[in-house]
Scaffold this motif. Structure first.
Motif, PDB file in Angstrom:
ATOM      1  N   GLN A  82      42.190  46.034  43.235  1.00  0.00           N
ATOM      2  CA  GLN A  82      43.343  45.173  42.996  1.00  0.00           C
ATOM      3  C   GLN A  82      43.249  44.497  41.634  1.00  0.00           C
ATOM      4  OE1 GLN A  82      43.308  42.598  46.434  1.00  0.00           O
ATOM      5  NE2 GLN A  82      44.672  43.956  47.572  1.00  0.00           N
ATOM      6  N   ASP A  83      42.066  44.072  41.240  1.00  0.00           N
ATOM      7  CA  ASP A  83      41.892  43.442  39.936  1.00  0.00           C
ATOM      8  C   ASP A  83      42.239  44.414  38.816  1.00  0.00           C
ATOM      9  OD1 ASP A  83      40.962  41.275  38.152  1.00  0.00           O
ATOM     10  OD2 ASP A  83      39.339  42.692  37.700  1.00  0.00           O
TER      11      ASP A  83
ATOM     12  N   ILE B   1      46.045  44.852  38.820  1.00  0.00           N
ATOM     13  CA  ILE B   1      46.717  43.677  38.260  1.00  0.00           C
ATOM     14  C   ILE B   1      46.589  43.662  36.739  1.00  0.00           C
ATOM     15  CG2 ILE B   1      46.575  41.151  38.063  1.00  0.00           C
ATOM     16  CD1 ILE B   1      45.931  41.155  41.101  1.00  0.00           C
ATOM     17  N   THR B   2      45.418  43.982  36.230  1.00  0.00           N
ATOM     18  CA  THR B   2      45.215  44.036  34.777  1.00  0.00           C
ATOM     19  C   THR B   2      46.128  45.082  34.149  1.00  0.00           C
ATOM     20  OG1 THR B   2      42.928  43.313  35.004  1.00  0.00           O
ATOM     21  CG2 THR B   2      43.505  44.466  32.969  1.00  0.00           C
TER      22      THR B   2
ATOM     23  N   ASN C 194      35.088  43.975  48.987  1.00  0.00           N
ATOM     24  CA  ASN C 194      34.744  43.887  47.573  1.00  0.00           C
ATOM     25  C   ASN C 194      35.357  45.051  46.791  1.00  0.00           C
ATOM     26  OD1 ASN C 194      33.385  42.660  45.355  1.00  0.00           O
ATOM     27  ND2 ASN C 194      31.847  44.292  45.477  1.00  0.00           N
TER      28      ASN C 194
ATOM     29  N   ILE D 148      39.078  44.397  46.421  1.00  0.00           N
ATOM     30  CA  ILE D 148      39.331  43.372  45.399  1.00  0.00           C
ATOM     31  C   ILE D 148      39.145  43.948  43.998  1.00  0.00           C
ATOM     32  CG2 ILE D 148      38.436  41.210  44.427  1.00  0.00           C
ATOM     33  CD1 ILE D 148      37.899  40.345  47.350  1.00  0.00           C
ATOM     34  N   ALA D 149      38.137  44.766  43.809  1.00  0.00           N
ATOM     35  CA  ALA D 149      37.903  45.377  42.493  1.00  0.00           C
ATOM     36  C   ALA D 149      39.075  46.282  42.107  1.00  0.00           C
ATOM     37  CB  ALA D 149      36.594  46.162  42.503  1.00  0.00           C
TER      38      ALA D 149
ATOM     39  N   THR E 147      49.774  43.898  34.323  1.00  0.00           N
ATOM     40  CA  THR E 147      50.006  42.803  33.374  1.00  0.00           C
ATOM     41  C   THR E 147      50.184  43.358  31.963  1.00  0.00           C
ATOM     42  OG1 THR E 147      48.732  41.267  34.738  1.00  0.00           O
ATOM     43  CG2 THR E 147      49.024  40.678  32.419  1.00  0.00           C
TER      44      THR E 147
END
Length: 77
Positions: A37-38, A41-42, A31, A34-35, A45
């Motif tokens: 990586q999120d 990614i944001t 978890n 993933i947090a 982007t």
């Protein structure tokens, strides 16, 4: 139920508890990954969008009357 049977049940319960503890820890670690990586990614982007805008503005300044880089299809399309 004999003594040996009770010991087997206790051993199985202990193994299950250890497995659940391991899986809970692994789930928490995943978890967190993933947090992170999120968030990455944001951030990436937003940078890509900024770079596209910047490139389109530079191209518009250099070449009036042409299609901005951000609106062009890549050459492989």
């Amino acid at each position: 139920m004999n003594k040996n049977s009770g010991t087997n049940v206790e051993a199985r319960i202990q193994q299950l508890e250890e497995t659940i503890a391991h899986m809970s820890r692994l789930s928490e670690e995943l978890n967190e990954v993933i947090a992170r990586q999120d968030a990455e990614i944001t951030r990436l982007t937003q940078r890509v969008e900024m770079l596209w805008r910047h490139a389109a503005e530079q191209q518009a300044d250099a070449e009036s009357g042409t299609i901005p880089l951000a609106d062009q299809r890549p050459p492989h399309w």
